[in-house]
Design a protein around this motif. Structure first.
Motif, mmCIF file in Angstrom:
data_model
loop_
_atom_site.group_PDB
_atom_site.id
_atom_site.type_symbol
_atom_site.label_atom_id
_atom_site.label_comp_id
_atom_site.label_asym_id
_atom_site.label_seq_id
_atom_site.Cartn_x
_atom_site.Cartn_y
_atom_site.Cartn_z
ATOM 1 N N ASP A 3 0.865 -1.185 0.000
ATOM 2 C CA ASP A 3 0.000 0.000 0.000
ATOM 3 C C ASP A 3 0.898 1.230 0.000
ATOM 4 N N GLU A 4 1.044 1.876 -1.157
ATOM 5 C CA GLU A 4 1.962 3.009 -1.311
ATOM 6 C C GLU A 4 1.619 4.162 -0.374
ATOM 7 N N ARG A 5 0.357 4.320 -0.048
ATOM 8 C CA ARG A 5 -0.028 5.415 0.849
ATOM 9 C C ARG A 5 0.586 5.230 2.223
ATOM 10 N N ASN A 6 0.806 3.997 2.625
ATOM 11 C CA ASN A 6 1.368 3.726 3.943
ATOM 12 C C ASN A 6 2.888 3.584 3.915
ATOM 13 N N THR A 7 3.455 3.118 2.797
ATOM 14 C CA THR A 7 4.895 2.868 2.755
ATOM 15 C C THR A 7 5.700 4.015 2.167
ATOM 16 N N ALA A 8 5.113 4.827 1.304
ATOM 17 C CA ALA A 8 5.861 5.893 0.632
ATOM 18 C C ALA A 8 6.498 6.886 1.606
ATOM 19 N N PRO A 9 5.801 7.332 2.649
ATOM 20 C CA PRO A 9 6.452 8.270 3.576
ATOM 21 C C PRO A 9 7.694 7.678 4.252
ATOM 22 N N GLY A 125 9.004 12.959 3.707
ATOM 23 C CA GLY A 125 8.531 11.670 4.192
ATOM 24 C C GLY A 125 8.266 11.705 5.689
ATOM 25 N N ALA A 126 8.311 10.542 6.294
ATOM 26 C CA ALA A 126 8.015 10.396 7.724
ATOM 27 C C ALA A 126 9.149 10.942 8.578
ATOM 28 N N ARG A 139 -1.963 15.431 11.187
ATOM 29 C CA ARG A 139 -1.127 14.426 10.537
ATOM 30 C C ARG A 139 -1.030 14.743 9.059
ATOM 31 N N MET A 140 0.203 14.869 8.554
ATOM 32 C CA MET A 140 0.406 15.109 7.122
ATOM 33 C C MET A 140 0.737 13.798 6.466
ATOM 34 N N ALA A 141 0.313 13.636 5.243
ATOM 35 C CA ALA A 141 0.555 12.401 4.506
ATOM 36 C C ALA A 141 2.035 12.210 4.258
#
Length: 143
Positions: A3-9, A125-126, A139-141
């Protein structure tokens, strides 16, 4: 499935932190610690560049590395470090492809340049200070 939305950051953060550590090490340990300010400036002068450019590159690598580690102004810092790597690419271009060639090849600076462009596109990113400060508690994406 990923899931790119969860792993990309987190992927962006890994790239950012890796680059930050390596820029910091390259500027502080190699250029400043090993060769010293005068040695680095002399080397740049021997290449036909203004010797003061050596000091500018040291500062860019150390300050840029710290900014990347902290996640501050990551897009701008990545783009700001791009001329440093393009300069290294030009300097090594006559030595052949592999970096283990005498004088170092050009594939390593080329990869660094590409990674900086990717980082500029991805953002911090994160785990970035910018994301926390700019979010104002939200919370920012993928900063």
């Amino acid at each position: 499935m990923i899931d790119e939305r969860n792993t990309a950051p987190y992927a962006a953060a890994l790239l950012r932190i890796s680059q930050g550590l390596l820029f910091l090490a390259h500027g502080a340990i190699l250029k400043l610690g090993t060769f010293g300010l005068a040695g680095t400036m002399g080397f740049f002068g021997s290449l036909g560049y203004p010797p003061a450019l050596g000091a500018v590159v040291i500062a860019a690598e150390i300050l840029g590395g710290l900014a990347l580690l902290a996640g501050v102004a990551v897009r701008w810092v990545s783009l700001g470090l791009l001329p440093v790597m393009l300069g290294a690419l030009v300097q090594h271009s006559g030595n052949g492809w592999l970096f283990n060639a005498p004088g170092g090849g050009w594939e390593f600076p080329a990869f660094w340049a590409a990674a900086l462009v990717v980082q500029a596109g991805l953002g911090a990113g994160a785990w970035a200070l910018d994301a926390r400060r700019l979010a104002g508690g939200r919370r920012m994406a993928a900063a």
